[in-house]
Each structure stands twice: as C-alpha cells, then as structure tokens.
Design a protein around this motif. Structure first.
Motif, PDB file in Angstrom:
ATOM      1  N   ASN A  95      34.663  88.777   5.915  1.00 12.14           N
ATOM      2  CA  ASN A  95      33.482  89.447   6.448  1.00 12.14           C
ATOM      3  C   ASN A  95      33.928  90.312   7.619  1.00 12.14           C
ATOM      4  O   ASN A  95      34.641  89.836   8.505  1.00 12.14           O
ATOM      5  CB  ASN A  95      32.429  88.444   6.912  1.00 12.14           C
ATOM      6  N   SER A  98      32.009  96.316  11.603  1.00 12.24           N
ATOM      7  CA  SER A  98      32.623  97.467  12.244  1.00 12.24           C
ATOM      8  C   SER A  98      31.888  97.803  13.532  1.00 12.24           C
ATOM      9  O   SER A  98      30.660  97.723  13.601  1.00 12.24           O
ATOM     10  CB  SER A  98      32.587  98.677  11.302  1.00 12.24           C
ATOM     11  N   THR A 106      33.798 101.632   4.263  1.00 13.11           N
ATOM     12  CA  THR A 106      33.637 101.152   2.889  1.00 13.11           C
ATOM     13  C   THR A 106      34.454 101.996   1.920  1.00 13.11           C
ATOM     14  O   THR A 106      35.176 101.462   1.074  1.00 13.11           O
ATOM     15  CB  THR A 106      32.147 101.158   2.492  1.00 13.11           C
ATOM     16  N   VAL A 116      34.153  96.002  -2.169  1.00 14.09           N
ATOM     17  CA  VAL A 116      33.450  95.924  -0.893  1.00 14.09           C
ATOM     18  C   VAL A 116      31.937  95.953  -1.127  1.00 14.09           C
ATOM     19  O   VAL A 116      31.446  96.807  -1.857  1.00 14.09           O
ATOM     20  CB  VAL A 116      33.820  97.114   0.031  1.00 14.09           C
ATOM     21  N   THR A 117      31.248  95.036  -0.504  1.00 12.46           N
ATOM     22  CA  THR A 117      29.795  95.091  -0.431  1.00 12.46           C
ATOM     23  C   THR A 117      29.470  95.352   1.025  1.00 12.46           C
ATOM     24  O   THR A 117      29.976  94.657   1.912  1.00 12.46           O
ATOM     25  CB  THR A 117      29.162  93.751  -0.885  1.00 12.46           C
ATOM     26  N   SER A 118      28.640  96.370   1.296  1.00  9.24           N
ATOM     27  CA  SER A 118      28.361  96.708   2.688  1.00  9.24           C
ATOM     28  C   SER A 118      26.861  96.876   2.917  1.00  9.24           C
ATOM     29  O   SER A 118      26.112  97.154   1.984  1.00  9.24           O
ATOM     30  CB  SER A 118      29.105  97.980   3.086  1.00  9.24           C
ATOM     31  N   TRP A 119      26.469  96.707   4.159  1.00  7.03           N
ATOM     32  CA  TRP A 119      25.083  96.880   4.559  1.00  7.03           C
ATOM     33  C   TRP A 119      25.052  97.171   6.056  1.00  7.03           C
ATOM     34  O   TRP A 119      25.988  96.877   6.779  1.00  7.03           O
ATOM     35  CB  TRP A 119      24.239  95.639   4.230  1.00  7.03           C
ATOM     36  N   TYR A 120      23.958  97.801   6.491  1.00  5.58           N
ATOM     37  CA  TYR A 120      23.813  98.095   7.906  1.00  5.58           C
ATOM     38  C   TYR A 120      23.213  96.891   8.612  1.00  5.58           C
ATOM     39  O   TYR A 120      22.363  96.196   8.072  1.00  5.58           O
ATOM     40  CB  TYR A 120      22.954  99.348   8.120  1.00  5.58           C
ATOM     41  N   LEU A 129      28.090  98.256  10.940  1.00  3.09           N
ATOM     42  CA  LEU A 129      28.276  98.240   9.494  1.00  3.09           C
ATOM     43  C   LEU A 129      28.899  96.889   9.163  1.00  3.09           C
ATOM     44  O   LEU A 129      29.979  96.560   9.664  1.00  3.09           O
ATOM     45  CB  LEU A 129      29.189  99.370   9.022  1.00  3.09           C
ATOM     46  N   MET A 131      30.390  94.276   6.232  1.00  2.00           N
ATOM     47  CA  MET A 131      31.010  94.344   4.909  1.00  2.00           C
ATOM     48  C   MET A 131      31.521  92.981   4.504  1.00  2.00           C
ATOM     49  O   MET A 131      31.883  92.166   5.354  1.00  2.00           O
ATOM     50  CB  MET A 131      32.188  95.326   4.914  1.00  2.00           C
ATOM     51  N   GLN A 132      31.568  92.783   3.214  1.00  2.00           N
ATOM     52  CA  GLN A 132      32.177  91.584   2.658  1.00  2.00           C
ATOM     53  C   GLN A 132      33.187  92.042   1.620  1.00  2.00           C
ATOM     54  O   GLN A 132      32.868  92.837   0.738  1.00  2.00           O
ATOM     55  CB  GLN A 132      31.115  90.693   2.021  1.00  2.00           C
TER      56      GLN A 132
END
Length: 188
Positions: A95, A98, A106, A116-120, A129, A131-132
């Motif tokens: 995990n 950023s 990403t 990569v799975t990302s979200w705000y 940001l 990410m996993q």
C-alpha cells in the motif's frame, strides 16, 4: 584422538546447520500451502535431525558436542533465513500513499509491469493518491526502489496476502513484464 574429536564437532555443527535450514524451508512451504513439497523436505529434515541428535546423545559427556549442536542450530537459523530470501515464494501487497496526487505514479508503475489499483484520499496535510500494488516477492525490493524514485516521500506499508483470486495478476501478467524490467536493471 584430538583429530577425531574435531571431526566430530564439525560433523555435528554441519548436520545441525542443514537440519535447521531444512526446518525453515519446510515451514515456509507449509505456510504457503505447498503440502507435498513440505512433506518431502520434512522427510530429509527428520533424517538429518535424527542423525545429528544421535551423535550428540552418544557423546553427551563431552560439552563441546553440545556447544557445536547449539552453534549449528543458530547458524542454521541464519542459513534458513538466507534461503527463504532467495526462494521469495508468493506475493507481497504494498500500500502506497503518495505525498503528491499530481505525480503520474499509477502510470509509471503500470509501465513497469505492476498491477496497480489507485484512488484519491485525503490525509492530514491534504489530498493524496493511495495505491495498492500486488507483486511477486522476488520483485519486492525492485518495487521499493521504483517507488522511492517516483516519490521519495511516499508512505509505504507491505504485507503478505494469504489467498489471491481473480484480478489482473491471475489473468494476465504473473511477472512477465516485471521480469523484463528486472533484466533491464541488471544489464545496466
């Protein structure tokens, strides 16, 4: 007489190093659900263990044999850990948060072959940001280096998943692009 005593100490030491290394490897395979490999390693492990313990018990009156046995155990732990690092079986989930959501993080990771799975997200100091990333363990250190190159201030947490079903890794990559990336880094 002295020469045979030293040979006995070396044998006991080496036998226990091998035994504990095999024990460590068997435990790794057991924890990873590789039961048949773990059972096979276990057969060799118990054979070596019985041999080493027998040598010590036959000569229990000589303290140096017990010391060699204990030293071999300690060195076997170190050896087993080194083997585990080299095997690097399984996957690691990382995990990442950023420090700057505007960095094309990403995309950079995906170009290198990572799923990569990302979200705000919103942190104490504003937008982030999150990410996993799932990667084979053998690429773990390479991933950390890549993350630090992209964002030296990134917050990183890593853990080992027990089960993985579906998704990007199972269907597609399984490390092929990552392997090319690793080879490129090694050739530089």
């Amino acid at each position: 007489m002295l020469e045979s005593g030293i040979i006995m100490l070396v044998i006991i030491l080496c036998v226990n190093i091998v035994y504990v290394s095999l024990l460590t490897v068997r435990m790794i395979f057991t924890l990873k659900g590789k039961r048949y490999i773990a059972a096979t390693v276990g057969v060799f492990e118990i054979t070596v263990y019985t041999l080493g313990l027998g040598l010590v018990l036959e000569n229990l009156d000589q303290i140096q044999n017990l010391i060699a046995y204990a030293l071999g155990f300690g060195l076997g732990v170190i050896s087993g850990m080194k083997i585990e690092e080299k095997l690097a079986i399984g996957y690691i989930t990382v995990n990442i948060i950023s420090s700057n959501p505007d960095i094309p993080f990403t995309e950079s990771l995906r170009e290198k072959g990572y799923g990569v799975t990302s979200w705000y997200a919103y942190g104490m100091e504003g937008d982030r940001l999150a990410m996993q990333v799932l990667t084979p363990r053998k690429y773990e250190l390479m991933l950390y280096e890549t993350i630090k190159e992209i964002d030296p201030k990134a917050f990183i947490i890593a853990y080992e998943p027990r089960q993985i079903f579906g998704g990007f890794w199972v269907k597609k990559v399984r490390g092929s692009r990552l392997k090319r990336e690793e080879e490129k880094i090694q050739s530089e």
